[in-house]
Design a protein around this motif. Structure first.
Motif, PDB file in Angstrom:
ATOM      1  N   LYS A   1       0.817  -1.213   0.000  1.00  0.00           N
ATOM      2  CA  LYS A   1       0.000   0.000   0.000  1.00  0.00           C
ATOM      3  C   LYS A   1       0.852   1.265   0.000  1.00  0.00           C
ATOM      4  O   LYS A   1       0.332   2.377  -0.003  1.00  0.00           O
ATOM      5  CB  LYS A   1      -0.920   0.003   1.230  1.00  0.00           C
ATOM      6  N   LYS A   2       2.180   1.079   0.052  1.00  0.00           N
ATOM      7  CA  LYS A   2       3.148   2.177   0.024  1.00  0.00           C
ATOM      8  C   LYS A   2       3.009   3.119   1.222  1.00  0.00           C
ATOM      9  O   LYS A   2       3.253   4.317   1.128  1.00  0.00           O
ATOM     10  CB  LYS A   2       3.031   2.960  -1.284  1.00  0.00           C
ATOM     11  N   LEU A   3       2.611   2.529   2.352  1.00  0.00           N
ATOM     12  CA  LEU A   3       2.570   3.301   3.594  1.00  0.00           C
ATOM     13  C   LEU A   3       3.882   3.193   4.357  1.00  0.00           C
ATOM     14  O   LEU A   3       4.199   4.047   5.187  1.00  0.00           O
ATOM     15  CB  LEU A   3       1.412   2.809   4.473  1.00  0.00           C
ATOM     16  N   ILE A   4       4.621   2.126   4.083  1.00  0.00           N
ATOM     17  CA  ILE A   4       5.939   1.939   4.686  1.00  0.00           C
ATOM     18  C   ILE A   4       6.895   1.405   3.616  1.00  0.00           C
ATOM     19  O   ILE A   4       6.463   1.019   2.530  1.00  0.00           O
ATOM     20  CB  ILE A   4       5.897   0.973   5.891  1.00  0.00           C
ATOM     21  N   GLU A   5       8.191   1.378   3.961  1.00  0.00           N
ATOM     22  CA  GLU A   5       9.208   0.891   3.028  1.00  0.00           C
ATOM     23  C   GLU A   5      10.097  -0.141   3.702  1.00  0.00           C
ATOM     24  O   GLU A   5      10.189  -0.189   4.935  1.00  0.00           O
ATOM     25  CB  GLU A   5      10.086   2.052   2.535  1.00  0.00           C
ATOM     26  N   SER A   6      10.762  -0.949   2.888  1.00  0.00           N
ATOM     27  CA  SER A   6      11.710  -1.933   3.383  1.00  0.00           C
ATOM     28  C   SER A   6      13.037  -1.755   2.663  1.00  0.00           C
ATOM     29  O   SER A   6      13.089  -1.616   1.444  1.00  0.00           O
ATOM     30  CB  SER A   6      11.184  -3.348   3.144  1.00  0.00           C
ATOM     31  N   LYS A   7      14.118  -1.733   3.461  1.00  0.00           N
ATOM     32  CA  LYS A   7      15.457  -1.641   2.884  1.00  0.00           C
ATOM     33  C   LYS A   7      16.425  -2.443   3.740  1.00  0.00           C
ATOM     34  O   LYS A   7      16.516  -2.225   4.955  1.00  0.00           O
ATOM     35  CB  LYS A   7      15.919  -0.179   2.798  1.00  0.00           C
ATOM     36  N   THR A   8      17.124  -3.379   3.113  1.00  0.00           N
ATOM     37  CA  THR A   8      18.093  -4.250   3.795  1.00  0.00           C
ATOM     38  C   THR A   8      17.530  -4.823   5.107  1.00  0.00           C
ATOM     39  O   THR A   8      18.156  -4.723   6.166  1.00  0.00           O
ATOM     40  CB  THR A   8      19.416  -3.507   4.073  1.00  0.00           C
ATOM     41  N   ASN A   9      16.317  -5.349   5.026  1.00  0.00           N
ATOM     42  CA  ASN A   9      15.646  -6.012   6.156  1.00  0.00           C
ATOM     43  C   ASN A   9      15.159  -5.048   7.240  1.00  0.00           C
ATOM     44  O   ASN A   9      14.693  -5.491   8.289  1.00  0.00           O
ATOM     45  CB  ASN A   9      16.557  -7.073   6.787  1.00  0.00           C
ATOM     46  N   TYR A  10      15.266  -3.751   7.016  1.00  0.00           N
ATOM     47  CA  TYR A  10      14.736  -2.773   7.961  1.00  0.00           C
ATOM     48  C   TYR A  10      13.449  -2.164   7.409  1.00  0.00           C
ATOM     49  O   TYR A  10      13.344  -1.887   6.208  1.00  0.00           O
ATOM     50  CB  TYR A  10      15.753  -1.664   8.233  1.00  0.00           C
ATOM     51  N   ILE A  11      12.491  -1.932   8.299  1.00  0.00           N
ATOM     52  CA  ILE A  11      11.201  -1.379   7.923  1.00  0.00           C
ATOM     53  C   ILE A  11      11.095   0.037   8.477  1.00  0.00           C
ATOM     54  O   ILE A  11      11.383   0.278   9.650  1.00  0.00           O
ATOM     55  CB  ILE A  11      10.031  -2.224   8.467  1.00  0.00           C
ATOM     56  N   CYS A  12      10.663   0.967   7.634  1.00  0.00           N
ATOM     57  CA  CYS A  12      10.546   2.363   8.063  1.00  0.00           C
ATOM     58  C   CYS A  12       9.352   3.008   7.371  1.00  0.00           C
ATOM     59  O   CYS A  12       8.720   2.416   6.490  1.00  0.00           O
ATOM     60  CB  CYS A  12      11.824   3.133   7.736  1.00  0.00           C
ATOM     61  N   LEU A  13       9.034   4.224   7.767  1.00  0.00           N
ATOM     62  CA  LEU A  13       7.973   4.976   7.108  1.00  0.00           C
ATOM     63  C   LEU A  13       8.406   5.323   5.689  1.00  0.00           C
ATOM     64  O   LEU A  13       9.609   5.321   5.374  1.00  0.00           O
ATOM     65  CB  LEU A  13       7.672   6.253   7.893  1.00  0.00           C
ATOM     66  N   LYS A  14       7.457   5.621   4.843  1.00  0.00           N
ATOM     67  CA  LYS A  14       7.796   5.949   3.462  1.00  0.00           C
ATOM     68  C   LYS A  14       8.681   7.188   3.413  1.00  0.00           C
ATOM     69  O   LYS A  14       8.551   8.107   4.231  1.00  0.00           O
ATOM     70  CB  LYS A  14       6.535   6.155   2.624  1.00  0.00           C
ATOM     71  N   ASN A  15       9.605   7.167   2.461  1.00  0.00           N
ATOM     72  CA  ASN A  15      10.586   8.243   2.260  1.00  0.00           C
ATOM     73  C   ASN A  15      11.582   8.376   3.415  1.00  0.00           C
ATOM     74  O   ASN A  15      12.209   9.418   3.593  1.00  0.00           O
ATOM     75  CB  ASN A  15       9.880   9.596   2.041  1.00  0.00           C
ATOM     76  N   LYS A  16      11.707   7.300   4.226  1.00  0.00           N
ATOM     77  CA  LYS A  16      12.653   7.345   5.346  1.00  0.00           C
ATOM     78  C   LYS A  16      13.713   6.245   5.239  1.00  0.00           C
ATOM     79  O   LYS A  16      14.364   5.901   6.220  1.00  0.00           O
ATOM     80  CB  LYS A  16      11.892   7.189   6.673  1.00  0.00           C
ATOM     81  N   ALA A  17      13.896   5.697   4.055  1.00  0.00           N
ATOM     82  CA  ALA A  17      14.822   4.563   3.882  1.00  0.00           C
ATOM     83  C   ALA A  17      16.256   4.904   4.271  1.00  0.00           C
ATOM     84  O   ALA A  17      17.028   4.034   4.681  1.00  0.00           O
ATOM     85  CB  ALA A  17      14.767   4.069   2.432  1.00  0.00           C
ATOM     86  N   LYS A  18      16.630   6.170   4.170  1.00  0.00           N
ATOM     87  CA  LYS A  18      18.002   6.569   4.515  1.00  0.00           C
ATOM     88  C   LYS A  18      18.311   6.342   6.000  1.00  0.00           C
ATOM     89  O   LYS A  18      19.483   6.293   6.390  1.00  0.00           O
ATOM     90  CB  LYS A  18      18.228   8.033   4.153  1.00  0.00           C
ATOM     91  N   LEU A  19      17.261   6.172   6.817  1.00  0.00           N
ATOM     92  CA  LEU A  19      17.479   5.939   8.238  1.00  0.00           C
ATOM     93  C   LEU A  19      18.108   4.582   8.514  1.00  0.00           C
ATOM     94  O   LEU A  19      18.649   4.356   9.599  1.00  0.00           O
ATOM     95  CB  LEU A  19      16.154   6.065   9.007  1.00  0.00           C
ATOM     96  N   THR A  20      18.040   3.676   7.548  1.00  0.00           N
ATOM     97  CA  THR A  20      18.695   2.378   7.747  1.00  0.00           C
ATOM     98  C   THR A  20      20.204   2.556   7.892  1.00  0.00           C
ATOM     99  O   THR A  20      20.846   1.884   8.698  1.00  0.00           O
ATOM    100  CB  THR A  20      18.378   1.422   6.580  1.00  0.00           C
ATOM    101  N   THR A  21      20.760   3.475   7.111  1.00  0.00           N
ATOM    102  CA  THR A  21      22.193   3.778   7.219  1.00  0.00           C
ATOM    103  C   THR A  21      22.508   4.381   8.580  1.00  0.00           C
ATOM    104  O   THR A  21      23.526   4.065   9.198  1.00  0.00           O
ATOM    105  CB  THR A  21      22.625   4.748   6.104  1.00  0.00           C
ATOM    106  N   THR A  22      21.603   5.240   9.059  1.00  0.00           N
ATOM    107  CA  THR A  22      21.771   5.858  10.378  1.00  0.00           C
ATOM    108  C   THR A  22      21.791   4.802  11.465  1.00  0.00           C
ATOM    109  O   THR A  22      22.642   4.831  12.368  1.00  0.00           O
ATOM    110  CB  THR A  22      20.623   6.850  10.647  1.00  0.00           C
ATOM    111  N   ARG A  23      20.866   3.848  11.379  1.00  0.00           N
ATOM    112  CA  ARG A  23      20.814   2.811  12.414  1.00  0.00           C
ATOM    113  C   ARG A  23      22.084   1.972  12.423  1.00  0.00           C
ATOM    114  O   ARG A  23      22.631   1.683  13.499  1.00  0.00           O
ATOM    115  CB  ARG A  23      19.594   1.913  12.213  1.00  0.00           C
ATOM    116  N   ILE A  24      22.551   1.562  11.256  1.00  0.00           N
ATOM    117  CA  ILE A  24      23.753   0.735  11.166  1.00  0.00           C
ATOM    118  C   ILE A  24      24.962   1.470  11.758  1.00  0.00           C
ATOM    119  O   ILE A  24      25.768   0.906  12.509  1.00  0.00           O
ATOM    120  CB  ILE A  24      24.021   0.318   9.710  1.00  0.00           C
TER     121      ILE A  24
END
Length: 301
Positions: free
Chosen positions: A63-86
């Motif tokens: 439904k494009k309410l959230i996103e997935s990147k490298t096994n991390y789930i975040c709000l849409k347009n927040k995928a860059k936060l995966t790098t922050t977490r790592i």
């Protein structure tokens, strides 16, 4: 600033999709995308199995309410936060070593009944310049005596209010008497703080007694389960502290703190030193986000 008023049962009437969104949104306040099993672990207000949570996450991604990147789930347009977490996890591993070192030193104080890591480090979410927050369980009726000894022993390592460089410094921000383990402020923020604590060492099962005494957290995080053991386990040893000495240490410390108090909570059995009222800041922002989630889900589902 007062916290937004919401119905008391707001977290308990949500659908599973709303609960998953609410969980991801809460951690977004800390720039902390979650793995699927973590969303299940910290699922807000809803008992559910991991399989159902994973299915719901996939539905929300479609439904494009959230996103997935490298096994991390975040709000849409927040995928860059995966790098922050790592990156923050890497900083946190180094800081965890420091925290264990401080805990070993504090082991010499006999009235300490247990030590837990709280705050950002408890979630491996430290920035490079973060300090290290510790919660200390004290033998009953020795709160002020324990705090005095802790501050003396930690003097070379503790953060100073006048020093902006607090990286890797210890912040002794919570002291709790083992005779009064119930936390008075009960909301989604304090529930998370309790469940996120990392036990370092413990005497007399104070950590598990603390969790049991605060089982109201289950209203907010019903899937979460406590850890069983800390890094160090010790037999319970109790020493006698004269009540007059305890009163003296209280008088000395409260007199010193009198002109410096901001948002601290000070009592005979619990001490909370949080100059910045993070709780209200997070809750105000989060409760507004919850309203937006309800509006969004009405449109999408």
């Amino acid at each position: 600033k007062q916290v937004h008023n919401l119905p008391q049962n707001i977290f308990f009437i949500m659908t599973l999709q709303e609960a998953v969104l609410a969980t991801i949104t809460y951690h977004d306040n800390f720039k902390y995308p979650l793995k699927k099993d973590e969303i299940h672990k910290y699922l807000i207000g809803k008992i559910s199995n991991l399989k159902s949570v994973k299915i719901t996450i996939d539905q929300l991604i479609k439904k494009k309410l959230i996103e997935s990147k490298t096994n991390y789930i975040c709000l849409k347009n927040k995928a860059k936060l995966t790098t922050t977490r790592i990156k923050r996890e890497q900083y946190s591993q180094k800081k965890l070593t420091k925290a264990k070192f401080y805990a070993k030193i504090l082991h010499f104080i006999p009235t300490i009944q247990g030590i837990c890591i709280t705050g950002a480090l408890s979630m491996n979410n430290c920035t490079k310049n973060d300090d290290l927050d510790l919660l200390i369980f004290c033998q009953n009726h020795t709160l002020w005596t324990t705090r005095f000894m802790v501050n003396m022993l930690m003097l070379p390592f503790k953060r100073s209010p006048n020093n902006k460089n607090v990286s890797n410094k210890v912040c002794l921000n919570i002291f709790i008497d083992e005779s009064d383990l119930m936390i008075k402020s009960q909301n989604i923020y304090t529930a998370h703080e309790i469940c996120q604590m990392k036990l370092l060492w413990d005497k007399n099962n104070n950590y598990l007694r603390f969790i049991k005494k605060n089982n109201w957290y289950l209203k907010y995080l019903p899937n979460w389960q406590p850890q069983n053991r800390g890094l160090y386990q010790n037999k319970y040893t109790k020493i006698q502290i004269p009540i007059l000495l305890e009163k003296l240490f209280k008088k000395i410390q409260t007199s010193y703190m009198k002109s410096k108090i901001t948002n601290e909570t000070i009592g005979d059995s619990q001490l909370f030193f949080h100059p910045r009222n993070t709780q209200n800041i997070i809750l105000n922002k989060y409760y507004q986000n919850i309203k937006n989630i309800q509006l969004t889900t009405k449109d999408k589902f």
